[in-house]
Design a protein around this motif. Structure first.
Motif: not given
Length: 231
Positions: A185-202
């Motif tokens: 909900t808007p007032r709560k802290q993040p409970r989960r994260y979606l993260m993506a990774f690559r082999k090269h910095s972009c």
């Protein structure tokens, strides 16, 4: 979402033989992750994320792997009952999978997340939920090995696993390319994260999402993200 049957717009998920049922984490990842012509779903379970990726990327070859034989059988049944026959479900552990196969342009995973807790007495749930079956280090090393040079590896994780996952990603050689902090909900802290990774910095793309504006009222962000899936 804990029933034995969950109906989406274009396919249904039966889950009575799977330890981990259809949930918000898998749905978020299946709707958020980027795809390609070849997609691997690690720990596919019911086949939910693999089928979501198949719906979003109809030209792709989608492979889902799992070490739980019952989950593999159920995922195969869910695929056969769906319109998406370009999904291949295999019984395999990622640590030894694909030694002679071509790399994947996209890899997705809703990984086990309990590291320091007592294991569940149900062996099937232990496989699905505990990193004893797949550590973050093994996951990152395997994803690096299986990912194409220009591919993207996407995960959904609880907030308290974030630093460990990021550390293991760096050790494997990955650069974080995208991150979405997801609040219940808007007032709560993040409970989960979606993260993506690559082999090269972009560069790093940061965003934030909220699932509900109030109890049982989906936010505009969540509705837009999942509009092609929920009835």
């Amino acid at each position: 979402m804990a029933n034995d049957y969950f109906q989406f717009r274009q396919f249904a998920i039966r889950q009575n033989r799977c330890a981990m049922k259809v949930g918000t984490d898998g749905t978020l990842l299946g709707a958020w992750a980027r795809g390609g012509l070849t997609i691997l779903d690690i720990g596919t379970g019911t086949g939910l994320i693999a089928l979501m990726m198949a719906q979003r990327f109809p030209a792709a070859r989608v492979v889902g792997i799992d070490i739980d034989a019952e989950a593999v059988r159920q995922a195969r049944e869910n695929v056969v009952a769906s319109p998406f026959r370009h999904v291949d479900i295999q019984e395999a552990g990622v640590q030894t999978f694909g030694r002679s196969s071509s790399p994947f342009e996209a890899i997705v995973c809703n990984p086990p997340y309990f590291e320091a807790s007592l294991e569940c007495p149900d062996a099937q749930r232990t496989l699905a939920r505990h990193t004893a079956s797949l550590s973050y280090r093994d996951l990152m090393a395997s994803a690096w090995r299986l990912l194409a040079d220009n591919g993207e590896f996407s995960v959904v994780i609880p907030f308290n696993c974030k630093s460990r996952v990021e550390s293991e990603a760096v050790l494997a050689g990955f650069f974080k390319s995208r991150e979405c902090a997801v609040k219940t909900t808007p007032r709560k802290q993040p409970r989960r994260y979606l993260m993506a990774f690559r082999k090269h910095s972009c560069g790093l793309e940061l965003s934030e999402g909220v699932i509900e504006t109030m109890p049982n009222v989906r936010s505009e962000w969540y509705q837009q993200l999942t509009k092609d899936f929920y009835l």
